[in-house]
Design a protein around this motif. Structure first.
Motif, PDB file in Angstrom:
ATOM      1  N   GLN A   1      60.397 -28.233 -31.278  1.00 19.44           N
ATOM      2  CA  GLN A   1      60.086 -27.096 -32.137  1.00 19.44           C
ATOM      3  C   GLN A   1      60.070 -25.828 -31.284  1.00 19.44           C
ATOM      4  OE1 GLN A   1      57.081 -29.519 -32.194  1.00 19.44           O
ATOM      5  NE2 GLN A   1      58.608 -30.853 -33.173  1.00 19.44           N
TER       6      GLN A   1
ATOM      7  N   THR B   1      60.365 -23.287 -36.143  1.00 16.43           N
ATOM      8  CA  THR B   1      61.413 -24.122 -36.743  1.00 16.43           C
ATOM      9  C   THR B   1      61.794 -25.232 -35.768  1.00 16.43           C
ATOM     10  OG1 THR B   1      63.591 -24.073 -37.815  1.00 16.43           O
ATOM     11  CG2 THR B   1      63.334 -22.762 -35.828  1.00 16.43           C
ATOM     12  N   TYR B   2      62.571 -26.185 -36.283  1.00 17.54           N
ATOM     13  CA  TYR B   2      63.004 -27.304 -35.446  1.00 17.54           C
ATOM     14  C   TYR B   2      64.305 -26.960 -34.729  1.00 17.54           C
ATOM     15  CZ  TYR B   2      59.505 -30.416 -37.381  1.00 17.54           C
ATOM     16  OH  TYR B   2      58.321 -31.000 -37.729  1.00 17.54           O
TER      17      TYR B   2
END
Length: 450
Positions: free
Chosen positions: A18, A31-32
């Motif tokens: 992340q 976010t990933y």
């Protein structure tokens, strides 16, 4: 102090990382990440594919934080980063783009699911995130491997010995794959060589039975096709989750009305449930001799050691292929005994250069035309010896003037005959010359496709 080199398994991508960024106004975004690439002792590179908000934040504020996870212990590590620069070409970009292209081509997302840039960050600090997991009893360290023939250097010596002693291409590839399986546990492997019409065809395999021989893949498709196209080693872990990610993007693109630009999804070559793949080009100078590919059901099967080790083995195999191809010295002991009375019926379809034996598919394209030429000359002129040179000079076979890969096509033809019609054999006689051995009567039929 934790060093980046100690976090190698965290960069396999098995557990998604992340990234957290913050705009100039203090608005955070998390976010990933698809891929965190270990670049050197002070830098990592992040794949930038769909980073709209993240990219805007980094442009305003270069500081970021990334959390990576160890795939076995599930320990988490926080990397505090400063954006350095973005690369849209060059070795780093090509390496990261090839990995994404593999997944994109499998899910029919080539041209849509692409790398925009490889973003390079300086690592300011590394912190072990405490308190995420309950403490457990310390495990006993694994015993050290005993010295002996399974040590890495001695194993490599045995592999190189087999390659060096091989007299022909078929033996070379078979011995190399067998040694890699027996000594290092690479139990699913294959070698593909360039063929006509921009495809690669399998001429040797290990762990797939005989079904894998003759299978082909188009250059640019899947991991093998991408490696051939980019001529770079590609390693992909957690293939299953990567494909699910690609399919999710595909579904989203289709829902947004972009489905017309998508290509059909490709089946995975080899193991249907492979979780890790590694493929590397076999090069002699700037010539692509083939692709050496490995698969495993273990998502962590391949790591940096495998990349380095198999890179050395690949170079040895490429040099061996180049050596045995040039002199084309292949020998095989003649088979004694009278020929049985059985008759095998060969049918050649002129429309697509496809050859069947007793109603079962045998081979097609250039190897099919070569076989038909040999059988026809044997019947019309009684010849049973032929030379590589006369095949190369025959324009009807469609061999390219350069890089014709004739020896590889003959190997494929021999293997297909061995599987489907062992009574017909191509036996090396001397340098550049071979004999057509028939242990059965042969009937020839020529047709047009219906």
């Amino acid at each position: 102090m934790i060093r980046l080199e100690e976090l190698g398994p965290c960069f396999q991508g098995v557990v998604p990382a992340q990234i957290a960024t913050c705009s100039r106004d203090g608005e955070p975004n998390v976010t990933y990440l698809s891929h965190v690439h270990h670049l050197d002792a002070r830098h990592v590179a992040l794949s930038c594919q769909f980073f709209n908000k993240t990219r805007r934040n980094v442009d305003e504020n270069p500081l970021a934080s990334v959390v990576v996870w160890h795939p076995l212990s599930f320990e988490a590590y926080r990397l505090r980063l400063r954006f350095d620069h973005a690369e849209t070409e060059g070795p780093l970009f090509e390496t990261m783009a090839a990995r994404i292209q593999v997944i994109a081509s499998h899910t029919g997302m080539a041209g849509v699911f692409a790398l925009r840039s490889a973003d390079v960050y300086e690592v300011l600090s590394i912190e072990h995130v405490q308190g995420l997991l309950a403490a457990t009893a310390a495990e006993e360290p694994a015993p050290a491997l005993p010295a002996g023939p399974l040590t890495e250097l001695r194993g490599l010596q045995l592999v190189s010995d087999r390659i060096a002693r091989a007299a022909d291409l078929r033996t070379l590839l078979a011995e190399a794959l067998e040694a890699l399986d027996a000594l290092f546990g690479f139990s699913h492997a294959m070698v593909l060589v360039p063929s006509e019409a921009g495809r690669l065809v399998t001429v040797a395999s290990r762990g797939y039975g005989v079904s894998g021989l003759g299978a082909s893949v188009r250059v640019g498709e899947g991991i093998i096709g991408c490696v051939a196209q980019r001529r770079r080693l590609v390693r992909v872990a957690k293939v299953g989750s990567e494909l699910r990610y690609g399919r999710a993007i595909r579904e989203r693109a289709a829902a947004c009305g972009d489905g017309g630009a998508l290509h059909p999804e490709l089946p995975l070559p080899g193991l249907a449930d492979a979780q890790a793949q590694l493929a590397l080009p076999l090069l002699a100078g700037d010539r692509l001799l083939g692709v050496l590919a490995f698969e495993s059901r273990d998502p962590l099967r391949f790591d940096d050691w495998d990349e380095a080790f198999l890179g050395v083995v690949g170079n040895l195999i490429a040099m061996g292929m180049d050596r045995v191809r040039r002199p084309a010295v292949e020998r095989e002991a003649p088979r004694d005994g009278p020929a049985p009375a059985r008759t095998r019926v060969f049918c050649y379809y002129r429309n697509d250069d496809c050859v069947f034996v007793d109603g079962e598919y045998l081979v097609r394209n250039v190897p099919g035309k070569i076989l038909w030429k040999l059988l026809a000359l044997n019947r019309s002129e009684g010849r049973n010896e032929f030379t590589n040179r006369e095949l190369r000079l025959d324009p009807g076979l469609g061999l390219p003037p350069l890089k014709d890969n004739l020896e590889s096509r003959l190997i494929l033809l021999r293997r297909r005959l061995q599987e489907k019609c062992p009574e017909v054999r191509l036996v090396p006689v001397c340098r550049g010359r071979f004999a057509l051995k028939l242990d059965c009567a042969v009937a020839l039929v020529e047709k047009e496709c219906g």
